[in-house]
Motif scaffolding. Structure first.
Motif, short mmCIF file in Angstrom:
data_model
loop_
_atom_site.label_atom_id
_atom_site.label_comp_id
_atom_site.label_asym_id
_atom_site.label_seq_id
_atom_site.Cartn_x
_atom_site.Cartn_y
_atom_site.Cartn_z
N GLY A 106 -21.30 2.19 65.98
CA GLY A 106 -22.02 3.31 66.55
C GLY A 106 -22.52 3.05 67.95
N GLN A 107 -22.82 4.12 68.65
CA GLN A 107 -23.31 4.05 70.02
C GLN A 107 -24.70 3.41 70.07
N VAL A 108 -24.88 2.51 71.02
CA VAL A 108 -26.19 1.92 71.28
C VAL A 108 -26.73 2.57 72.56
N VAL A 109 -27.79 3.35 72.43
CA VAL A 109 -28.33 4.11 73.55
C VAL A 109 -29.23 3.23 74.41
N ARG A 110 -29.09 3.38 75.73
CA ARG A 110 -29.93 2.61 76.67
C ARG A 110 -31.40 2.99 76.49
N VAL A 111 -32.26 1.99 76.48
CA VAL A 111 -33.69 2.22 76.32
C VAL A 111 -34.24 3.05 77.47
N GLU A 112 -33.71 2.81 78.70
CA GLU A 112 -34.22 3.50 79.87
C GLU A 112 -33.57 4.86 80.08
N GLY A 113 -32.70 5.28 79.17
CA GLY A 113 -32.03 6.57 79.29
C GLY A 113 -32.96 7.72 78.94
N THR A 128 -33.98 12.55 75.32
CA THR A 128 -33.16 13.45 74.50
C THR A 128 -31.91 12.76 73.95
N HIS A 129 -31.58 11.60 74.50
CA HIS A 129 -30.38 10.90 74.06
C HIS A 129 -30.63 9.98 72.86
N ARG A 130 -31.89 9.87 72.45
CA ARG A 130 -32.18 8.99 71.32
C ARG A 130 -31.44 9.45 70.06
N ALA A 131 -31.23 10.77 69.94
CA ALA A 131 -30.57 11.31 68.76
C ALA A 131 -29.10 10.91 68.69
N LYS A 132 -28.54 10.44 69.81
CA LYS A 132 -27.13 10.04 69.84
C LYS A 132 -26.91 8.63 69.26
N GLU A 133 -28.00 7.92 69.04
CA GLU A 133 -27.90 6.55 68.50
C GLU A 133 -27.11 6.55 67.20
N GLY A 134 -26.13 5.68 67.13
CA GLY A 134 -25.34 5.53 65.91
C GLY A 134 -24.11 6.41 65.83
N LEU A 160 -25.92 11.04 88.49
CA LEU A 160 -26.45 12.35 88.82
C LEU A 160 -26.62 13.26 87.61
N HIS A 161 -25.76 13.12 86.59
CA HIS A 161 -25.89 14.02 85.44
C HIS A 161 -27.22 13.82 84.72
N HIS A 162 -27.74 12.60 84.74
CA HIS A 162 -29.06 12.37 84.13
C HIS A 162 -30.17 12.99 84.98
N HIS A 163 -30.02 12.94 86.29
CA HIS A 163 -30.99 13.58 87.17
C HIS A 163 -31.05 15.08 86.88
N CYS A 164 -29.88 15.69 86.73
CA CYS A 164 -29.84 17.13 86.44
C CYS A 164 -30.52 17.45 85.11
N GLU A 165 -30.35 16.57 84.12
CA GLU A 165 -31.04 16.77 82.85
C GLU A 165 -32.56 16.74 83.04
N LEU A 166 -33.02 15.77 83.82
CA LEU A 166 -34.46 15.57 83.96
C LEU A 166 -35.14 16.63 84.83
N ILE A 167 -34.36 17.38 85.60
CA ILE A 167 -34.97 18.47 86.37
C ILE A 167 -34.92 19.78 85.60
#
Length: 361
Positions: free
Chosen positions: A54-61, A64-70, A325-332
């Motif tokens: 399964g996917q290991v999500v970056r802690v600093e990400g 909203t991406h925490r749900a993608k873990e696994g 940049l895609h993460h920046h767009c999410e955070l704005i």
């Protein structure tokens, strides 16, 4: 393989004469890859879940991406199988260009597989150390560069540079083409890898770019069209159209399961392989300098990381809320589907613009 089995029979069954045409075999490879992916996808997802890959999500990400873990990852192995098997079925196996492209794709995919394996086995988002990853990528790129020089000696290739918008400016790099190939391949592989952060984003952007390169490979291998568009004509490059078609089919099939919310991720084995494939095709058809336009969204994503890191190291300040940049767009405030849709729109626009440059010389 099917090409070599079916075409010799065209004298007895005239309908098999269609097998000789690049367009038919490209469509056949694309459909074969797409159907293979659709049929094999569910079993592959179940298999990866059973092995707990399964996917290991970056802690600093983003939070909203925490749900993608696994979520099952390393789906790039499925992409490679879906793209390479139809390629070998429908392509002329005597073509050296195809073997350079296939070998490069597999080699970059192997680096990505090692990176993914270390992440999964260590339950961490840290895989290969960056310097080791870069060294392996350079090693593969050197191999591709020398393969191109060998093709050049056999008069099947040309180490001259072809500049968009300039007809007469075609400097010959000679041996310097090897470091240039390293730059193109390492950049392309890492650019696709950096864009692989949202569901369906990287594979969608890649499929758009692969579609543009399918057209470019076809005209490069077609003497009349190449002359009309003022392109370098390499007859062996025509078979790369089949390879690109298979990549499109595999990409669309994977997007079926990778679209938001994703059932499976491609992992580095997929993103590095696909980036390597794009870079290799660009080199083989002499459109290396058109690659940054075709894949402009990949370039923008990469530049956002470079700017972010450079700014933070020099000033201690961040330009973006988060890079790429895609993460920046999410955070704005953009939702993930909106980011994906808008980036894909931009990818289509850039791909179409790249094709219009062919006559602007």
């Amino acid at each position: 393989m099917l090409y070599h089995l079916l075409y010799p029979l065209h004298t007895e069954l005239s309908v098999l004469n269609v097998v000789q045409y690049i367009t038919f075999r490209t469509a056949a490879a694309s459909l074969t890859a797409f159907v293979f992916m659709l049929l094999a996808g569910p079993a592959a997802i179940r298999f990866l879940r059973r092995l707990q890959i399964g996917q290991v999500v970056r802690v600093e990400g983003p939070e909203t991406h925490r749900a993608k873990e696994g979520t099952p990852t390393m789906g790039g192995l499925l992409i490679l199988a879906a793209a390479l098997a139809p390629t070998l079925l429908w392509v002329d196996l005597r073509n050296p260009f195809v073997w350079v492209a296939v070998s490069s794709t597999v080699a970059f995919g192997t680096i990505g597989f090692i990176d993914d394996y270390l992440k999964v086995s260590g339950a961490s988002h840290h895989g290969l150390r960056p310097r080791y990853k870069l060294a392996l990528q350079c090693l593969v790129a050197v191999g591709v560069g020398f393969a191109l020089l060998a093709l050049n000696r056999e008069n099947l290739y040309d180490t001259r540079m072809v500049f968009p918008f300039f007809e007469a400016f075609t400097p010959d790099l000679g041996w310097l083409y090897v470091p240039f190939a390293i730059l193109v391949l390492v950049s392309a592989s890492n650019a696709v890898n950096l864009a692989d952060g949202l569901d369906g984003l990287a594979i969608g952007l890649f499929t758009v770019a692969a579609t543009a390169f399918t057209a470019l490979a076809y005209v490069t291998g077609h003497a009349v069209l190449a002359e009309y568009l003022l392109l370098v004509n390499f007859p062996p490059a025509a078979e790369l159209t089949v390879f690109c078609g298979a990549l499109i089919g595999a990409g669309l099939g994977f997007l079926w399961y990778n679209s938001y919310p994703a059932d499976i991720f491609m992992g580095d084995v997929g993103s590095m392989a696909l980036g390597g494939a794009l870079g290799t095709v660009a080199l083989l058809i002499k459109q290396e300098l058109l690659l940054p336009i075709v894949g402009a969204v990949f370039v923008i994503e990469t530049l956002s990381v470079i700017i972010q890191v450079g700014s933070f190291k020099m000033t201690g300040q961040r330009v973006f809320r988060m890079a790429p940049l895609h993460h920046h767009c999410e955070l704005i405030g953009w939702s993930e589907p909106k980011v994906i849709s808008r980036f894909l729109i931009l990818a289509v626009v850039f791909a179409l613009f790249s094709l219009t440059t062919l006559k602007l010389r």
